[in-house]
Design a protein around this motif. Structure first.
Motif, PDB file in Angstrom:
ATOM      1  N   VAL A 173      -0.346  -3.711  11.993  1.00 43.53           N
ATOM      2  CA  VAL A 173      -0.303  -2.604  11.040  1.00 43.53           C
ATOM      3  C   VAL A 173      -0.638  -2.960   9.600  1.00 43.53           C
ATOM      4  O   VAL A 173       0.034  -4.178   9.374  1.00 43.53           O
ATOM      5  CB  VAL A 173       1.140  -1.922  11.121  1.00 43.53           C
ATOM      6  CG1 VAL A 173       1.286  -0.893   9.985  1.00 43.53           C
ATOM      7  CG2 VAL A 173       1.611  -1.742  12.246  1.00 43.53           C
ATOM      8  N   PHE A 174      -1.566  -2.367   9.082  1.00 44.81           N
ATOM      9  CA  PHE A 174      -1.930  -2.941   7.574  1.00 44.81           C
ATOM     10  C   PHE A 174      -1.910  -1.518   6.930  1.00 44.81           C
ATOM     11  O   PHE A 174      -1.942  -0.048   7.326  1.00 44.81           O
ATOM     12  CB  PHE A 174      -3.298  -2.972   7.744  1.00 44.81           C
ATOM     13  CG  PHE A 174      -3.789  -4.313   8.411  1.00 44.81           C
ATOM     14  CD1 PHE A 174      -3.930  -5.536   7.720  1.00 44.81           C
ATOM     15  CD2 PHE A 174      -3.954  -4.387   9.732  1.00 44.81           C
ATOM     16  CE1 PHE A 174      -3.992  -6.628   8.160  1.00 44.81           C
ATOM     17  CE2 PHE A 174      -4.184  -5.699  10.388  1.00 44.81           C
ATOM     18  CZ  PHE A 174      -4.278  -6.730   9.466  1.00 44.81           C
ATOM     19  N   VAL A 175      -1.525  -1.725   5.514  1.00 50.71           N
ATOM     20  CA  VAL A 175      -1.492  -0.416   4.559  1.00 50.71           C
ATOM     21  C   VAL A 175      -2.456  -0.902   3.329  1.00 50.71           C
ATOM     22  O   VAL A 175      -2.746  -1.886   2.837  1.00 50.71           O
ATOM     23  CB  VAL A 175       0.022  -0.706   3.810  1.00 50.71           C
ATOM     24  CG1 VAL A 175      -0.124   0.524   2.788  1.00 50.71           C
ATOM     25  CG2 VAL A 175       1.200  -0.168   4.929  1.00 50.71           C
ATOM     26  N   ALA A 176      -3.304   0.147   3.302  1.00 53.17           N
ATOM     27  CA  ALA A 176      -4.436   0.018   2.283  1.00 53.17           C
ATOM     28  C   ALA A 176      -4.054   0.924   1.086  1.00 53.17           C
ATOM     29  O   ALA A 176      -3.671   2.353   1.280  1.00 53.17           O
ATOM     30  CB  ALA A 176      -5.773   0.354   2.743  1.00 53.17           C
ATOM     31  N   LEU A 177      -4.192   0.501  -0.186  1.00 53.87           N
ATOM     32  CA  LEU A 177      -3.984   1.267  -1.410  1.00 53.87           C
ATOM     33  C   LEU A 177      -5.151   0.920  -2.278  1.00 53.87           C
ATOM     34  O   LEU A 177      -5.960   0.159  -2.426  1.00 53.87           O
ATOM     35  CB  LEU A 177      -2.623   0.548  -2.023  1.00 53.87           C
ATOM     36  CG  LEU A 177      -1.303   0.775  -1.132  1.00 53.87           C
ATOM     37  CD1 LEU A 177      -0.236  -0.305  -1.846  1.00 53.87           C
ATOM     38  CD2 LEU A 177      -0.742   2.088  -0.935  1.00 53.87           C
ATOM     39  N   ALA A 178      -5.294   1.900  -3.399  1.00 49.28           N
ATOM     40  CA  ALA A 178      -6.109   1.844  -4.442  1.00 49.28           C
ATOM     41  C   ALA A 178      -5.635   0.632  -5.119  1.00 49.28           C
ATOM     42  O   ALA A 178      -4.727   0.530  -5.524  1.00 49.28           O
ATOM     43  CB  ALA A 178      -6.025   3.060  -5.294  1.00 49.28           C
ATOM     44  N   ALA A 179      -6.551  -0.143  -5.906  1.00 44.29           N
ATOM     45  CA  ALA A 179      -6.248  -1.123  -6.595  1.00 44.29           C
ATOM     46  C   ALA A 179      -6.207  -0.810  -8.085  1.00 44.29           C
ATOM     47  O   ALA A 179      -6.232  -1.978  -8.914  1.00 44.29           O
ATOM     48  CB  ALA A 179      -7.410  -2.526  -6.357  1.00 44.29           C
ATOM     49  N   ILE A 180      -6.299   0.213  -8.526  1.00 40.36           N
ATOM     50  CA  ILE A 180      -6.163   0.547  -9.939  1.00 40.36           C
ATOM     51  C   ILE A 180      -4.951   1.456 -10.204  1.00 40.36           C
ATOM     52  O   ILE A 180      -4.479   2.266  -9.820  1.00 40.36           O
ATOM     53  CB  ILE A 180      -7.277   1.584 -10.220  1.00 40.36           C
ATOM     54  CG1 ILE A 180      -8.760   1.156  -9.833  1.00 40.36           C
ATOM     55  CG2 ILE A 180      -7.452   2.050 -11.622  1.00 40.36           C
ATOM     56  CD1 ILE A 180      -9.055  -0.241 -10.651  1.00 40.36           C
ATOM     57  N   CYS A 181      -4.248   0.688 -11.405  1.00 47.26           N
ATOM     58  CA  CYS A 181      -2.839   1.335 -11.775  1.00 47.26           C
ATOM     59  C   CYS A 181      -2.983   2.302 -12.229  1.00 47.26           C
ATOM     60  O   CYS A 181      -3.846   2.720 -12.992  1.00 47.26           O
ATOM     61  CB  CYS A 181      -2.258   0.057 -12.829  1.00 47.26           C
ATOM     62  SG  CYS A 181      -0.591   0.548 -13.332  1.00 47.26           S
ATOM     63  N   THR A 182      -1.957   3.280 -11.897  1.00 46.21           N
ATOM     64  CA  THR A 182      -1.947   4.574 -12.626  1.00 46.21           C
ATOM     65  C   THR A 182      -1.591   4.775 -13.940  1.00 46.21           C
ATOM     66  O   THR A 182      -1.566   5.985 -14.512  1.00 46.21           O
ATOM     67  CB  THR A 182      -1.194   5.614 -11.522  1.00 46.21           C
ATOM     68  OG1 THR A 182       0.319   5.198 -11.629  1.00 46.21           O
ATOM     69  CG2 THR A 182      -1.614   5.757 -10.173  1.00 46.21           C
ATOM     70  N   HIS A 183      -1.349   3.820 -14.448  1.00 47.07           N
ATOM     71  CA  HIS A 183      -0.951   3.777 -15.829  1.00 47.07           C
ATOM     72  C   HIS A 183      -2.112   3.949 -16.751  1.00 47.07           C
ATOM     73  O   HIS A 183      -2.308   4.852 -17.562  1.00 47.07           O
ATOM     74  CB  HIS A 183       0.140   2.601 -16.439  1.00 47.07           C
ATOM     75  CG  HIS A 183       0.539   2.503 -17.881  1.00 47.07           C
ATOM     76  ND1 HIS A 183       0.170   1.503 -18.519  1.00 47.07           N
ATOM     77  CD2 HIS A 183       0.890   3.454 -18.622  1.00 47.07           C
ATOM     78  CE1 HIS A 183       0.487   1.695 -19.826  1.00 47.07           C
ATOM     79  NE2 HIS A 183       1.001   2.882 -19.897  1.00 47.07           N
ATOM     80  N   GLU A 184      -2.783   2.804 -16.896  1.00 49.05           N
ATOM     81  CA  GLU A 184      -4.148   2.852 -17.574  1.00 49.05           C
ATOM     82  C   GLU A 184      -5.422   2.337 -17.109  1.00 49.05           C
ATOM     83  O   GLU A 184      -6.040   1.738 -17.726  1.00 49.05           O
ATOM     84  CB  GLU A 184      -3.681   1.915 -19.049  1.00 49.05           C
ATOM     85  CG  GLU A 184      -2.762   2.736 -19.916  1.00 49.05           C
ATOM     86  CD  GLU A 184      -2.699   2.049 -21.184  1.00 49.05           C
ATOM     87  OE1 GLU A 184      -3.460   1.060 -21.739  1.00 49.05           O
ATOM     88  OE2 GLU A 184      -1.939   2.735 -22.023  1.00 49.05           O
TER      89      GLU A 184
END
Length: 157
Positions: free
Chosen positions: A94-105
């Protein structure tokens, strides 16, 4: 030197303070110390980076014993021609992949400590599923579908 406190202010009050600051000949860092959001701790280790192939919206990455994602609990930045993902191995298959860009700025997230992703710009923290643990990030990181078959991780999206 006159200290300028950070409070919610109008454009006019900001301009007045800035003009006063300029007349006094101070430095911006000194005059506005304490302004802004939290900053990331400087002792957060950087995630290892690995390159992957991306074709038609699908990223493929071989996971072998030498990969930074070889063991459960590990994480890495997966860099492709179409963008970068944060990938954590949360189980044997099992792997989890996420966007690597912070949702703040929109800063690139590079830090990882205690199973937590850390944004280097203002210290936002996210769990392995992308949920915000600490702000100023206003929303979670985007999650992508993953599949692990025959030692190859695919990320769709």
């Amino acid at each position: 030197m006159k200290e300028i406190k950070c409070t919610a202010q109008t454009r006019r009050s900001f301009c007045t303070q800035a003009a006063t600051f300029a007349l006094l000949g101070g430095t911006a860092a000194a005059a506005f110390s304490g302004c802004g959001g939290p900053t990331a701790p400087s002792d957060v280790p950087s995630l290892p980076s690995v390159s992957a192939t991306r074709t038609s919206g699908v990223t493929a990455l071989a996971i072998d014993t030498g990969s930074p994602l070889a063991t459960v609990g590990s994480a890495a930045r997966v860099v492709t021609s179409g963008g970068t993902f944060l990938v954590a191995r949360t189980g044997q298959e099992v792997f989890v992949a996420l966007a690597a860009i912070c949702t703040h700025e929109t800063c690139a997230i590079t830090g990882f400590r205690s199973q937590t992703y850390v944004c280097p710009c203002h210290g936002s923290t996210f769990d392995l599923n992308g949920r915000v643990l600490g702000g100023p990030a206003p929303s979670p990181l985007r999650q992508y579908a993953t599949q692990f078959t025959g030692g190859v991780l695919t990320i769709t999206g």
